[in-house]
Write a protein that holds these residues in place. Structure first.
Motif, PDB file in Angstrom:
ATOM      1  N   LEU A  50       0.822  -1.217   0.000  1.00  0.00           N
ATOM      2  CA  LEU A  50       0.000   0.000   0.000  1.00  0.00           C
ATOM      3  C   LEU A  50       0.861   1.275   0.000  1.00  0.00           C
ATOM      4  N   ARG A  51       2.014   1.194   0.649  1.00  0.00           N
ATOM      5  CA  ARG A  51       2.867   2.383   0.816  1.00  0.00           C
ATOM      6  C   ARG A  51       3.062   3.213  -0.458  1.00  0.00           C
ATOM      7  N   PRO A  52       3.496   2.594  -1.576  1.00  0.00           N
ATOM      8  CA  PRO A  52       3.742   3.438  -2.755  1.00  0.00           C
ATOM      9  C   PRO A  52       2.502   4.165  -3.277  1.00  0.00           C
ATOM     10  N   HIS A  53       1.329   3.658  -2.926  1.00  0.00           N
ATOM     11  CA  HIS A  53       0.097   4.323  -3.391  1.00  0.00           C
ATOM     12  C   HIS A  53      -0.217   5.580  -2.574  1.00  0.00           C
ATOM     13  N   ILE A  54       0.263   5.606  -1.341  1.00  0.00           N
ATOM     14  CA  ILE A  54      -0.104   6.751  -0.487  1.00  0.00           C
ATOM     15  C   ILE A  54       1.093   7.579  -0.027  1.00  0.00           C
ATOM     16  N   GLN A  55       2.299   7.045  -0.161  1.00  0.00           N
ATOM     17  CA  GLN A  55       3.481   7.767   0.348  1.00  0.00           C
ATOM     18  C   GLN A  55       4.315   8.340  -0.785  1.00  0.00           C
ATOM     19  N   MET A  56       4.880   9.510  -0.519  1.00  0.00           N
ATOM     20  CA  MET A  56       5.827  10.110  -1.459  1.00  0.00           C
ATOM     21  C   MET A  56       7.205   9.544  -1.186  1.00  0.00           C
ATOM     22  N   PRO A  61       9.614  13.662  -6.663  1.00  0.00           N
ATOM     23  CA  PRO A  61       8.735  14.696  -6.119  1.00  0.00           C
ATOM     24  C   PRO A  61       7.783  15.250  -7.182  1.00  0.00           C
ATOM     25  N   GLY A  62       6.764  15.951  -6.751  1.00  0.00           N
ATOM     26  CA  GLY A  62       5.852  16.612  -7.699  1.00  0.00           C
ATOM     27  C   GLY A  62       4.563  16.990  -7.005  1.00  0.00           C
ATOM     28  N   PHE A  63       4.085  18.179  -7.322  1.00  0.00           N
ATOM     29  CA  PHE A  63       2.884  18.693  -6.656  1.00  0.00           C
ATOM     30  C   PHE A  63       1.657  17.850  -7.016  1.00  0.00           C
ATOM     31  N   SER A  64       1.499  17.532  -8.328  1.00  0.00           N
ATOM     32  CA  SER A  64       0.290  16.780  -8.673  1.00  0.00           C
ATOM     33  C   SER A  64       0.410  15.326  -8.214  1.00  0.00           C
ATOM     34  N   THR A  65       1.612  14.763  -8.212  1.00  0.00           N
ATOM     35  CA  THR A  65       1.805  13.394  -7.676  1.00  0.00           C
ATOM     36  C   THR A  65       1.380  13.376  -6.203  1.00  0.00           C
ATOM     37  N   PHE A  66       1.801  14.401  -5.486  1.00  0.00           N
ATOM     38  CA  PHE A  66       1.481  14.525  -4.062  1.00  0.00           C
ATOM     39  C   PHE A  66      -0.036  14.568  -3.865  1.00  0.00           C
ATOM     40  N   LEU A  67      -0.697  15.430  -4.617  1.00  0.00           N
ATOM     41  CA  LEU A  67      -2.148  15.584  -4.432  1.00  0.00           C
ATOM     42  C   LEU A  67      -2.919  14.335  -4.868  1.00  0.00           C
ATOM     43  N   GLN A  68      -2.335  13.592  -5.842  1.00  0.00           N
ATOM     44  CA  GLN A  68      -2.983  12.346  -6.296  1.00  0.00           C
ATOM     45  C   GLN A  68      -3.139  11.335  -5.165  1.00  0.00           C
ATOM     46  N   LYS A  69      -2.225  11.373  -4.201  1.00  0.00           N
ATOM     47  CA  LYS A  69      -2.241  10.382  -3.112  1.00  0.00           C
ATOM     48  C   LYS A  69      -3.556  10.434  -2.329  1.00  0.00           C
ATOM     49  N   PHE A  70      -4.165  11.610  -2.286  1.00  0.00           N
ATOM     50  CA  PHE A  70      -5.390  11.763  -1.489  1.00  0.00           C
ATOM     51  C   PHE A  70      -6.575  11.006  -2.102  1.00  0.00           C
ATOM     52  N   LYS A  71      -6.453  10.700  -3.388  1.00  0.00           N
ATOM     53  CA  LYS A  71      -7.569  10.017  -4.059  1.00  0.00           C
ATOM     54  C   LYS A  71      -7.803   8.629  -3.477  1.00  0.00           C
ATOM     55  N   VAL A  72      -6.720   7.968  -3.055  1.00  0.00           N
ATOM     56  CA  VAL A  72      -6.858   6.638  -2.447  1.00  0.00           C
ATOM     57  C   VAL A  72      -7.764   6.727  -1.226  1.00  0.00           C
ATOM     58  N   TYR A  73      -7.559   7.767  -0.441  1.00  0.00           N
ATOM     59  CA  TYR A  73      -8.313   7.919   0.804  1.00  0.00           C
ATOM     60  C   TYR A  73      -9.771   8.287   0.537  1.00  0.00           C
ATOM     61  N   ASP A 286       2.172  19.116   7.722  1.00  0.00           N
ATOM     62  CA  ASP A 286       1.305  19.065   6.545  1.00  0.00           C
ATOM     63  C   ASP A 286       0.590  17.707   6.486  1.00  0.00           C
ATOM     64  N   ASP A 287       1.258  16.697   5.941  1.00  0.00           N
ATOM     65  CA  ASP A 287       0.628  15.381   5.746  1.00  0.00           C
ATOM     66  C   ASP A 287       1.587  14.285   6.194  1.00  0.00           C
ATOM     67  N   PRO A 288       1.636  14.013   7.506  1.00  0.00           N
ATOM     68  CA  PRO A 288       2.671  13.097   8.010  1.00  0.00           C
ATOM     69  C   PRO A 288       2.644  11.703   7.379  1.00  0.00           C
ATOM     70  N   ALA A 289       1.447  11.199   7.045  1.00  0.00           N
ATOM     71  CA  ALA A 289       1.397   9.842   6.467  1.00  0.00           C
ATOM     72  C   ALA A 289       1.900   9.846   5.024  1.00  0.00           C
ATOM     73  N   ILE A 290       1.577  10.884   4.303  1.00  0.00           N
ATOM     74  CA  ILE A 290       1.968  10.939   2.889  1.00  0.00           C
ATOM     75  C   ILE A 290       3.462  11.207   2.760  1.00  0.00           C
ATOM     76  N   SER A 291       3.999  12.003   3.678  1.00  0.00           N
ATOM     77  CA  SER A 291       5.435  12.265   3.660  1.00  0.00           C
ATOM     78  C   SER A 291       6.228  11.268   4.506  1.00  0.00           C
ATOM     79  N   ALA A 292       5.520  10.359   5.209  1.00  0.00           N
ATOM     80  CA  ALA A 292       6.173   9.371   6.099  1.00  0.00           C
ATOM     81  C   ALA A 292       7.107  10.079   7.092  1.00  0.00           C
TER      82      ALA A 292
END
Ligand code: HPA
Ligand code: ZN
Length: 341
Positions: A50-56, A61-73, A286-292
């Motif tokens: 699951l990690r690669p789907h939600i973690q950067m 890096p990338g702004f839209s890649t980062f924001l894409q992670k929220f779609k899983v949730y 900001d987003d501790p889970a997404i940035s691990a």
């Protein structure tokens, strides 16, 4: 002190986090646990997969890649109990990292999914779970309402209208998040005026993926009390002067800025230049889970890569407290200020 000792020291150090998204605070471990308990659709059902789907990761890096992670949730939450559980767990995780004052922001529209739940119900569930966890783990938590530019004006208008007539005790601030490259905040400005009238403090994500013009807009057109990130204000000394004169705090997030591609690495983050220019700042996750990450880990970064001293970190926490959205600042200071004095 070696790195491990420093990390432990920073974990024990009491901390304030003014910029943390509930949506981005839910770890892979929590998601897997909740899926096995309550169901819900995830792209994978083991933590490692699951990690690669939600973690950067810092390599891509990338702004839209980062924001894409929220779609899983957003598509995930199967039931009321799952939403209550993630809210409770996110507050617990912060408290276990010795965050003593947390402003936790979230978008009710995100947790409501695509009309799976009613926003008014989501707000009740999260509010109760946050209060319960805050009391269980001895942390003061102030919720902030986030609206996402990416969900459109109509939905945002309905949410703000609903929240503005809620009694005292639910939200203490309004934030706008989402993709500042694609969707301007401008159409949402009247909602901020409505929220301000209803007594909410204002913070705007600006000057992160886009430049200092957006920070200027947040200050002049939105009357923002604080800016989410605002890191790119450093590109315009007039904007820096405005922030300094109006005492507008920048909610800075070190690793998040690396993951969104705003800065190349933490060691070149302009936090010190911004601070030295007299602009109020805080250090946040900001987003501790997404940035691990944890906030303790961010403090370790600040110390080892940017040379911050413990007395500077104490001053930063006191300054964060000054700019908190808590409704009773004197009470808040009586409770916590001694931790950094
Ligand atoms: N920027 C914009 N929207 C967001 C962010 C961010 O850093 N984190 C969560 N939503
Ligand atoms: Zn953010």
């Amino acid at each position: 002190m070696d790195k491990k000792e420093l990390f432990e020291h920073m974990r024990a150090f009491p901390k304030v986090d003014l910029h943390r998204h509930l949506e981005g605070s839910i770890s892979a471990e929590t998601l897997v646990r909740i899926a096995s308990k309550y169901g819900g659709t995830l792209p994978a059902y083991t933590v490692e997969k699951l990690r690669p789907h939600i973690q950067m990761d810092s390599e891509s890096p990338g702004f839209s890649t980062f924001l894409q992670k929220f779609k899983v949730y957003r598509g995930f939450y199967p039931c009321r109990e799952a939403i209550e559980d993630v809210a409770y767990t996110a507050v617990m995780d912060a408290a276990l990292d010795n965050v003593r004052y947390l402003e936790l922001r979230y978008s009710p529209s995100h947790f409501a999914g695509l009309n799976k739940f009613k926003e008014c119900e989501v707000i009740e569930w999260i509010s109760a779970a946050v209060k319960e966890s805050a009391s269980d783990f001895n942390i003061i938590v102030v919720p902030i309402l986030t609206i996402s530019r990416d969900y459109g004006l109509e939905l945002a208008r309905n949410t703000v209208r609903y929240v503005s007539q809620l009694p005292h005790g639910y939200f203490y601030g309004l934030d706008i998040a989402g993709d500042e490259v694609v969707n301007s905040a401008k159409p949402f400005s009247d909602l901020f005026a409505v929220a301000k009238k209803a007594g909410l403090n204002l913070t705007i994500h600006a000057g992160e993926a886009c430049g200092p013009k957006n920070v200027l807009e947040a200050v002049i057109d939105f009357n923002a009390d604080r800016i989410g990130h605002g890191v790119r204000s450093i590109e315009d000394q007039e904007v820096i002067a405005l922030l300094r004169e109006r005492r507008i705090l920048l909610e800075l997030c070190l690793t998040s800025n690396v993951h969104t591609g705003v800065i190349a690495s933490v060691d070149v983050h302009p936090i010190r230049r911004i601070m030295d220019a007299g602009v109020p700042i805080s250090i946040n996750t900001d987003d501790p889970a997404i940035s691990a990450i944890t906030l303790s880990g961010e403090y370790v970064e600040a110390v080892t890569k940017l040379g911050f001293t413990e007395s500077e970190l104490k001053a930063i926490n006191l300054q964060a407290l000054e700019h908190a959205f808590h409704p009773d600042k004197e009470y808040l200071k009586r409770q916590l200020a001694h931790l950094w004095q």
